[in-house]
Design an enzyme around this catalytic site. Structure first.
Site, PDB file in Angstrom:
ATOM      1  N   TRP A 136       0.832  -1.211   0.000  1.00 52.19           N
ATOM      2  CA  TRP A 136       0.000   0.000   0.000  1.00 52.19           C
ATOM      3  C   TRP A 136       0.863   1.256   0.000  1.00 52.19           C
ATOM      4  O   TRP A 136       0.332   2.355   0.130  1.00 52.19           O
ATOM      5  CB  TRP A 136      -0.938  -0.007   1.211  1.00 52.19           C
ATOM      6  CG  TRP A 136      -0.236   0.192   2.541  1.00 52.19           C
ATOM      7  CD1 TRP A 136       1.019  -0.199   2.890  1.00 52.19           C
ATOM      8  CD2 TRP A 136      -0.781   0.845   3.698  1.00 52.19           C
ATOM      9  NE1 TRP A 136       1.296   0.152   4.192  1.00 52.19           N
ATOM     10  CE2 TRP A 136       0.209   0.789   4.709  1.00 52.19           C
ATOM     11  CE3 TRP A 136      -2.003   1.445   3.980  1.00 52.19           C
ATOM     12  CZ2 TRP A 136       0.013   1.325   5.977  1.00 52.19           C
ATOM     13  CZ3 TRP A 136      -2.193   1.968   5.259  1.00 52.19           C
ATOM     14  CH2 TRP A 136      -1.208   1.917   6.240  1.00 52.19           C
ATOM     15  N   ASP A 137       2.178   1.096  -0.141  1.00 53.39           N
ATOM     16  CA  ASP A 137       3.072   2.249  -0.003  1.00 53.39           C
ATOM     17  C   ASP A 137       2.785   3.349  -1.014  1.00 53.39           C
ATOM     18  O   ASP A 137       3.188   4.498  -0.823  1.00 53.39           O
ATOM     19  CB  ASP A 137       4.530   1.793  -0.116  1.00 53.39           C
ATOM     20  CG  ASP A 137       4.920   0.889   1.042  1.00 53.39           C
ATOM     21  OD1 ASP A 137       4.329  -0.205   1.144  1.00 53.39           O
ATOM     22  OD2 ASP A 137       5.796   1.267   1.835  1.00 53.39           O
TER      23      ASP A 137
ATOM     24  N   GLU B  12      -0.562  -4.683  12.025  1.00 53.49           N
ATOM     25  CA  GLU B  12       0.063  -5.968  11.685  1.00 53.49           C
ATOM     26  C   GLU B  12       0.398  -6.844  12.894  1.00 53.49           C
ATOM     27  O   GLU B  12       0.463  -8.068  12.756  1.00 53.49           O
ATOM     28  CB  GLU B  12       1.344  -5.781  10.846  1.00 53.49           C
ATOM     29  CG  GLU B  12       1.086  -5.206   9.478  1.00 53.49           C
ATOM     30  CD  GLU B  12       2.345  -5.173   8.618  1.00 53.49           C
ATOM     31  OE1 GLU B  12       2.207  -5.184   7.397  1.00 53.49           O
ATOM     32  OE2 GLU B  12       3.460  -5.135   9.175  1.00 53.49           O
TER      33      GLU B  12
ATOM     34  N   LYS C  55       2.391  -2.104  16.338  1.00 52.36           N
ATOM     35  CA  LYS C  55       3.641  -1.972  15.580  1.00 52.36           C
ATOM     36  C   LYS C  55       3.810  -0.569  15.030  1.00 52.36           C
ATOM     37  O   LYS C  55       4.901  -0.014  15.029  1.00 52.36           O
ATOM     38  CB  LYS C  55       3.643  -2.981  14.429  1.00 52.36           C
ATOM     39  CG  LYS C  55       4.866  -2.891  13.522  1.00 52.36           C
ATOM     40  CD  LYS C  55       4.763  -3.886  12.376  1.00 52.36           C
ATOM     41  CE  LYS C  55       5.950  -3.778  11.444  1.00 52.36           C
ATOM     42  NZ  LYS C  55       5.845  -4.716  10.298  1.00 52.36           N
ATOM     43  N   GLN C  56       2.712   0.014  14.539  1.00 49.13           N
ATOM     44  CA  GLN C  56       2.780   1.301  13.849  1.00 49.13           C
ATOM     45  C   GLN C  56       1.422   1.981  13.920  1.00 49.13           C
ATOM     46  O   GLN C  56       0.465   1.426  14.451  1.00 49.13           O
ATOM     47  CB  GLN C  56       3.190   1.089  12.398  1.00 49.13           C
ATOM     48  CG  GLN C  56       2.174   0.303  11.582  1.00 49.13           C
ATOM     49  CD  GLN C  56       2.744  -0.207  10.283  1.00 49.13           C
ATOM     50  OE1 GLN C  56       3.464  -1.196  10.252  1.00 49.13           O
ATOM     51  NE2 GLN C  56       2.429   0.480   9.192  1.00 49.13           N
TER      52      GLN C  56
END
Length: 797
Positions: free
Chosen positions: A353-354, A492, A612-613
């Site tokens: 998805w970057d 994630e 995680k983010q």
């Protein structure tokens, strides 16, 4: 040379050499070559690599007793390899020299960001005081995307004799650049053929094992003084040997020029014949270098970004690597946005998805390229629809990881290096990637005014993703809400509930809110389409007259969980245990990959409120506060500044930042809030790759989304810039550490519009053209116009 345009390393450190190789990669959007020293082959320290955009191959490996398929961006033959040693008149030949030789006395690497030229200089001395200075200059041509070249110059000090040189074209390469993939089969090249053509052109052809892509490389080696080569051809490579006289005041030069063609090229041709012909008629090195520099100059004129100081230098490096991965040549390719650039084998070269972080910049500077990247997704719409049907759904379900075909490429297993265990990988449940594709398509059309795209390919993408979400959302009569179950969010870490037998979590806020956005935009688009096109689209997609009403209903009644007065990450997140963060920081130091730490301890991160983010907070990256609050209000939830600030603070304290995107998103969100920590996160995002904050991952390939995101943080985040049908909206959010900057963009048909930001002031210059004036919408909905050929300054609150 100005240090603002330089990236340099003044010593040789084997521990950081992979990082240097990645950050000194040269590319032109079509292919790229890592910045490895030409004297070296792949080993524990060095990893040469050349990668062509879109050139993938699939192999099956046996891992933990299971057959596992993986598709990789293929490491192509090493064209830059050059071995040499000194042959003094008064003694035997010396050893082959590399940066690892004991006689290395000086080592320097200089990357010129302005011209895309990599220079490596070395000085070797032996025990008798005899010295050899070596300099290599390498380019991957930005003007002619099938060419690259390398010039090596040798100068002797204190001795006379010869330099014995071997110019090699090495096809015995594998994909082995990521240690945790070492158990996977990386032998992607087969059917090697080699030879020497007239005029000293060495050639090699091969094909990929499964995908059958044909690859042709031809290398023209020219020496000064001009000498004929002793040539040898092996099964997987060629070697051309020279003995070049050197001495005080007498240098020797070797120039290697590469022609690289594949069967993926358009128009199609025999790759080997095309490569040989191309390199045979290529100009000499000085002309190649001049043309390459001119191409970069034109590129920088369209991509200008000027930020003073060290932050500006790093941003320029980020932009340099973005332009090498996604250049105007990319518009001619069937390629997506590789998350690790064309710089290494991390993530196997896959497309994630970057592009959500890349396309905003590309759209504002190279709209034709942005359109081409979206067409990569459109061409894979049939695969996304097949995936949805296979999962029992409808519409289009885009894969979390994509490569050549558009099928799901996410690995079934992943290795935890801490425990040595292979574990099930459930990240394919990140269905939110479909919303990212749809959002990119919509925002591209809004920014460029490309209604032709929006009413054709863009509409098909958006409507099919909406169909998927409308089917995935199941009505819960007890709540009076639609719910989306069994997914994984951007975090994630959380891929299941504690003790659950099946993977996935329910009602991930980011997933549900972006799905609601997609459904709402789909209804808008159906209403906007011309009558004939609307009927055609509804018939093709199998939609009936009640579909828009259902989409509207789902878009207003998707469930969003809350707890303790803040927006939850997913249903039940607030019921998870709290983690003793200080304990783990004290014990392990770096806890970015908390999931691996806990798994190695026999625990699981699924038990804890630990992410995680950025996950929920990704909404604050995608949507400005007013738009975000409007989305929640449309869903029937009251979210204002107070609730959102509390939500940001809550999740920020529970995030390990195990992704380079995390600090970027948090910096962006905090900058919009004028938070005191904003610059800390922005700075971490700037340093993510150059300082390798993830601990060794940059050597496997740069993080393209984070690099592009830092540039976008300046151009759109700080300025509040939004390109829309009614003009260029500007609503600055001052960041004290970057008080002034300038950049160019394309908008409304104008190319080279220049914005300059100063404290409290905005300058807009529109280049002379026959087009009409540019509309700029300032804070408070104040509308102004700037005529072509004019520069105007405006005061800002």
């Amino acid at each position: 040379m100005s240090t603002a345009w330089s990236w340099e390393y003044h010593s040789y450190d084997p521990q950081r050499e992979r990082l240097v190789e990645a950050l000194c990669t040269l590319g032109n959007g079509r292919f790229a070559t890592r910045g490895a020293a030409p004297e070296t082959s792949a080993d524990a320290v060095h990893y040469p690599g050349t990668y062509a955009a879109g050139c993938y191959d699939r192999l099956t490996s046996v891992v933990a007793g299971r057959q596992v398929e993986n598709e990789d961006l293929v490491n192509l033959p090493n064209w830059a390899l050059l071995r040499y040693r000194c042959v003094p008149d008064d003694g035997p030949p010396g050893p082959w020299l590399t940066p690892d030789s004991e006689g290395l006395r000086h080592y320097g690497v200089h990357l010129d960001l302005r011209t895309g030229v990599l220079t490596r200089r070395m000085l070797f001395e032996d025990g008798h005081g005899r010295g050899l200075r070596v300099s290599h200059i390498r380019i991957v041509h930005m003007g002619d995307p099938q060419l690259a070249a390398q010039r090596s110059i040798f100068r002797a000090y204190g001795w006379s004799g010869a330099v014995e040189v071997e110019s090699r074209l090495d096809g015995a390469v594998t994909n082995a650049g990521v240690e945790r993939y070492r158990e996977l089969d990386g032998r992607h090249l087969t059917d090697h053929r080699t030879g020497i053509a007239p005029e000293g052109v060495a050639w090699l052809s091969c094909r990929t094992v499964t995908s059958g892509a044909l690859i042709g490389l031809a290398v023209r080696t020219v020496t000064r003084p001009a000498l004929a080569a002793d040539a040898a051809c092996a099964k997987t490579g060629t070697t051309q040997s020279y003995r070049l006289p050197v001495g005080p005041g007498r240098s020797a030069t070797v120039v290697k020029t590469l022609g690289l063609h594949t069967s993926l090229d358009r128009p199609t041709a025999d790759p080997l014949a095309a490569a040989v012909e191309h390199v045979t008629r290529a100009p000499a090195f000085p002309a190649l270098l001049a043309g390459h520099r001119s191409s970069w100059q034109r590129l920088w004129e369209q991509a200008e970004l000027h930020v003073p100081g060290e932050a500006g230098r790093i941003l320029r490096l980020h932009l340099f690597h973005l332009l090498q991965t996604i250049s105007p040549h990319t518009a001619e390719l069937d390629a997506g946005v590789p998350a690790r650039g064309l710089h290494g084998e991390g993530y196997r070269g896959h497309v994630f998805w970057d592009e959500l972080f890349v396309l905003p910049y590309v759209t504002l500077h190279f709209p034709e390229v942005a359109r081409a990247l979206l067409m990569y997704r459109h061409r894979r719409l049939p695969a996304a629809k097949a995936a949805a049907r296979l999962a029992g759904g409808q519409g289009a379900m885009y894969p979390w990881q994509s490569a050549s075909s558009g099928r799901e490429e996410t690995q079934a297993l992943h290795l935890n290096p801490r425990s040595g265990r292979w574990l099930p990988d459930h990240s394919h449940l990140q269905r939110h990637v479909g919303s990212a594709v749809a959002l990119n398509a919509w925002r591209y059309a809004q920014a460029t005014g490309d209604r032709g795209f929006l009413h054709s390919a863009g509409a098909e993408i958006l409507l099919e993703v909406a169909r998927y979400w409308s089917g995935a959302a199941v009505f819960d009569a007890g709540r009076g809400r639609y719910r989306i179950r069994g997914v994984v969010g951007p975090d994630e870490y959380h891929d299941a509930y504690p003790g659950a037998a099946t993977p996935g979590i329910d009602d991930n806020t980011y997933t549900n809110v972006t799905a609601a956005w997609v459904l709402a935009r789909a209804v808008d688009l159906l209403g906007e389409l011309p009558g004939g096109r609307r009927e055609e689209m509804m018939e093709r997609l199998g939609l009936d007259g009640e579909t828009p009403e259902h989409w509207e209903d789902v878009s207003r009644r998707l469930h969003v969980p809350f707890h303790h007065g803040v927006v939850s990450q997913f249903e039940g997140y607030g019921d998870l245990e709290e983690l003793d963060w200080e304990h783990y920081r004290a014990r392990y130091g770096n806890i970015r990959r908390l999931d691996r730490i806990l798994e190695a301890e026999g625990d699981t991160v699924n038990r804890y409120q630990a992410s995680k983010q950025a996950d929920t907070l990704m909404l604050g990256y995608l949507f400005k506060p007013a738009e975000l609050y409007g989305l929640f209000a449309r869903l029937g939830y009251a979210v204002d500044d107070e609730v959102w600030r509390a939500t940001v603070a809550y999740h920020l304290r529970r995030t390990s930042h195990g992704s380079t995107l995390s600090s970027l998103v948090h910096g962006w969100v905090l900058a919009r809030q004028k938070g005191t920590e904003a610059w800390d996160f922005c700075q971490e995002a700037l340093l993510a790759d150059v300082a390798d904050v993830q601990g060794g991952t940059t050597g496997e390939g740069i993080h393209l989304g984070a690099m592009a995101g830092t540039i976008d943080l300046v151009e759109r985040g700080i300025t509040g810039l939004e390109a829309g049908p009614d003009g260029l909206h500007v609503a600055p959010v001052a960041l004290r550490e970057i008080p002034r900057f300038a950049f160019t963009l394309c908008f409304g048909g104008h190319r080279g519009v220049r914005l300059r930001m100063l404290p409290g002031r905005l300058g807009v210059r529109v280049p002379a053209s026959p087009l009409g004036p540019l509309t700029v919408v300032l804070p408070g909905e104040r509308r102004v116009t700037v005529a072509p050929g004019e520069e105007r300054w405006f005061r800002l609150p």
